[in-house]
Design an enzyme around this catalytic site. Structure first.
Site, mmCIF file in Angstrom:
data_model
loop_
_atom_site.group_PDB
_atom_site.id
_atom_site.type_symbol
_atom_site.label_atom_id
_atom_site.label_comp_id
_atom_site.label_asym_id
_atom_site.label_seq_id
_atom_site.Cartn_x
_atom_site.Cartn_y
_atom_site.Cartn_z
ATOM 1 N N GLN A 107 0.826 -1.223 0.000
ATOM 2 C CA GLN A 107 0.000 0.000 0.000
ATOM 3 C C GLN A 107 0.851 1.261 0.000
ATOM 4 O O GLN A 107 0.307 2.367 0.004
ATOM 5 C CB GLN A 107 -0.937 0.015 1.225
ATOM 6 C CG GLN A 107 -1.974 -1.077 1.224
ATOM 7 C CD GLN A 107 -3.061 -0.887 0.168
ATOM 8 O OE1 GLN A 107 -3.181 0.174 -0.462
ATOM 9 N NE2 GLN A 107 -3.863 -1.912 -0.047
ATOM 10 N N HIS A 128 -1.523 -4.483 -8.673
ATOM 11 C CA HIS A 128 -2.927 -4.115 -8.898
ATOM 12 C C HIS A 128 -3.440 -2.991 -8.012
ATOM 13 O O HIS A 128 -4.582 -2.559 -8.156
ATOM 14 C CB HIS A 128 -3.832 -5.355 -8.828
ATOM 15 C CG HIS A 128 -4.065 -5.919 -7.462
ATOM 16 N ND1 HIS A 128 -5.236 -5.720 -6.785
ATOM 17 C CD2 HIS A 128 -3.291 -6.686 -6.650
ATOM 18 C CE1 HIS A 128 -5.187 -6.362 -5.618
ATOM 19 N NE2 HIS A 128 -4.008 -6.950 -5.518
ATOM 20 N N CYS A 178 -10.080 -8.251 1.820
ATOM 21 C CA CYS A 178 -9.646 -9.630 2.039
ATOM 22 C C CYS A 178 -10.381 -10.293 3.201
ATOM 23 O O CYS A 178 -10.220 -11.478 3.425
ATOM 24 C CB CYS A 178 -8.156 -9.674 2.305
ATOM 25 S SG CYS A 178 -7.226 -9.013 0.945
ATOM 26 N N SER A 215 2.987 -4.876 -5.100
ATOM 27 C CA SER A 215 2.009 -5.579 -5.927
ATOM 28 C C SER A 215 1.487 -4.613 -6.982
ATOM 29 O O SER A 215 1.359 -3.418 -6.707
ATOM 30 C CB SER A 215 0.863 -6.067 -5.032
ATOM 31 O OG SER A 215 -0.119 -6.721 -5.793
ATOM 32 N N THR A 233 7.831 -20.033 -16.060
ATOM 33 C CA THR A 233 7.866 -19.115 -17.204
ATOM 34 C C THR A 233 7.299 -17.758 -16.789
ATOM 35 O O THR A 233 6.249 -17.690 -16.155
ATOM 36 C CB THR A 233 7.046 -19.709 -18.372
ATOM 37 O OG1 THR A 233 7.612 -20.984 -18.691
ATOM 38 C CG2 THR A 233 7.085 -18.811 -19.591
HETATM 39 N N1 PLP Z 1 -0.323 -6.534 1.720
HETATM 40 C C1 PLP Z 1 -1.164 -5.502 1.794
HETATM 41 C C2 PLP Z 1 -0.884 -4.395 2.755
HETATM 42 C C3 PLP Z 1 -2.309 -5.462 0.980
HETATM 43 O O1 PLP Z 1 -3.154 -4.427 1.078
HETATM 44 C C4 PLP Z 1 -2.540 -6.539 0.103
HETATM 45 C C5 PLP Z 1 -3.759 -6.576 -0.741
HETATM 46 O O2 PLP Z 1 -4.820 -6.133 -0.330
HETATM 47 C C6 PLP Z 1 -1.597 -7.580 0.051
HETATM 48 C C7 PLP Z 1 -0.502 -7.550 0.881
HETATM 49 C C8 PLP Z 1 -1.771 -8.740 -0.871
HETATM 50 O O3 PLP Z 1 -1.458 -8.372 -2.192
HETATM 51 P P1 PLP Z 1 -1.989 -9.287 -3.400
HETATM 52 O O4 PLP Z 1 -3.455 -8.997 -3.508
HETATM 53 O O5 PLP Z 1 -1.221 -8.803 -4.589
HETATM 54 O O6 PLP Z 1 -1.688 -10.675 -3.032
#
Ligand code: PLP
Length: 377
Positions: free
Chosen positions: A179, A201, A323, A199, A238
């Protein structure tokens, strides 16, 4: 639709989708193939690695593509514990980490590790002193996130790194910067962490790709996947070329206007805080310093009902982290707020395209929710 949930995932700009499409179609080669289609792809992957590494402030050879932030978090913890298996079996982390870190720590507990979960204050803050005090001679790893995904709190990772060097130089430091990447200014060089997870996305890249920075204090890092030798032999498989192309394009787009974007996010957050604070019974939660995340509670009105009501009007916000899928958030629980406040916490998170009109519409919908529904907590 009014999308105020960028911390869950961000919309993918057309330019990112176009970059991915080109790789899925005309440039479909395998980077390990020894003819021009493959060799060209290998070159491209290295250029995309450089784009992401430059944005992170590290050498391309220190950056490994992963399948997501969760993978980077898991890999860091297992690699750090492996390197320090003779140092000891103690991990220091915080109670407000993403479940990608917490679930991994719980698994390490089952392997005989002792884990210290540090509690934040009511604003969500954890000080460097608090972290360093928990470090012992047998501490193999400290894992502290850079920006909390539910509160926007920024943690003092640089100070922790400097303190660790003095207190226990063998202890490795991981930070989950999923984040924080291109949302708050930092660089791998100045931060001083040994592992940094990011990450794609969250910043307009595709889902299913991330990267892990592994610093020079990690000697012979433990491979995550053994196999065909990709990613310097540390993460075989890959390369996900289209995902990586999209990731690099998203990073480049963000970098082009980074200062303007960060200023825009900060301005939107200030505006949102003002508009929301004017709603009776609404309290801001946490002291999040990150410009893209704002947590609040409409005290007495259950957060899931608010999310459902606004969702039915086309306004996307979240009740804590996406999540958690409706379960009470461990982050909010760790703040020890009064029960009526804790049950009401919502999160708004912003991106470059968020406007004041979006905030106005959300504030009005929250006000209507308060006026039309009975408090249930
Ligand atoms: N760490 C944090 C602080 C996140 O906000 C998230 C996703 O919400 C993740 C890890 C996990 O990332 P990913 O969705 O790419 O597995």
């Amino acid at each position: 639709m009014i999308y105020l949930d960028h911390a869950a995932t961000a919309p993918v700009p057309q330019a990112v989708a176009d970059a991915m499409y080109a790789v899925l179609t005309a440039q479909f080669g395998n980077p390990s193939s020894q003819y021009p289609l493959g060799l060209e792809m290998k070159k491209q992957v290295e250029l995309w690695r450089k784009t992401v590494a430059d944005a992170l402030g590290c050498q391309p050879k220190a950056l490994f593509f992963t399948s997501c932030g969760t993978e980077g978090d898991n890999w860091s913890i297992s690699a750090a514990c492996w390197q320090n298996r003779h140092v000891g079996r103690h991990i220091v982390t915080t109670a407000v980490e993403h479940s990608a870190v917490l679930a991994c720590c719980r698994w390490m507990e089952q392997q005989g590790y002792e884990v210290t979960y540090l509690a934040p204050d009511q604003s969500g803050n954890i000080s460097a002193a608090q972290v360093l005090e928990a470090v012992r001679p047998d501490t193999a790893l400290v894992s502290t996130m850079l920006v909390n995904n539910e509160l926007g709190t920024v943690y003092p990772v640089g100070d922790i790194a400097r303190g660790l060097a003095a207190k226990n130089p063998k202890t490795l430091l991981h930070t989950d910067a999923v984040q924080g990447f291109l949302e708050v200014p930092f660089s791998a060089k100045t931060l001083g962490a040994d592992f940094i997870t990011v990450s794609a996305h969250k910043i307009g890249g595709p889902k299913g790709v991330g990267a892990l920075y592994i610093g020079p204090r990690v000697r012979n890092p433990r491979p995550l996947l053994a196999g065909g030798g990709q990613e310097s032999g540390l993460r075989a498989g890959t390369e996900a070329t289209a995902q990586i192309a999209g990731f690099a394009r998203a990073v480049a787009l963000r970098q082009e206007r980074l200062n303007q974007t960060l200023a825009h996010l900060a301005e939107i957050k200030t505006y949102a805080a003002e508009r929301l604070s004017a709603i009776p019974d609404l309290k801001l939660v946490g002291g999040g310093g990150a410009p893209h995340i704002l947590a609040a509670a409409l005290v007495g009105w259950p957060s899931q009902n608010i999310v459902n009501d606004l969702g039915s009007q086309g306004i996307c916000i979240s009740a804590g982290s996406a999540c958690h899928q409706g379960r009470p958030s461990h982050v909010v629980a760790a703040l020890h707020l009064p029960k009526r406040t804790a049950g009401s916490v919502i999160r708004l998170s912003f991106g470059p395209e968020t406007t004041r009109d979006d905030i106005d519409a959300c504030a009005e919908a929250l006000r209507r929710h308060r006026n039309q529904r009975l408090p249930m907590l």
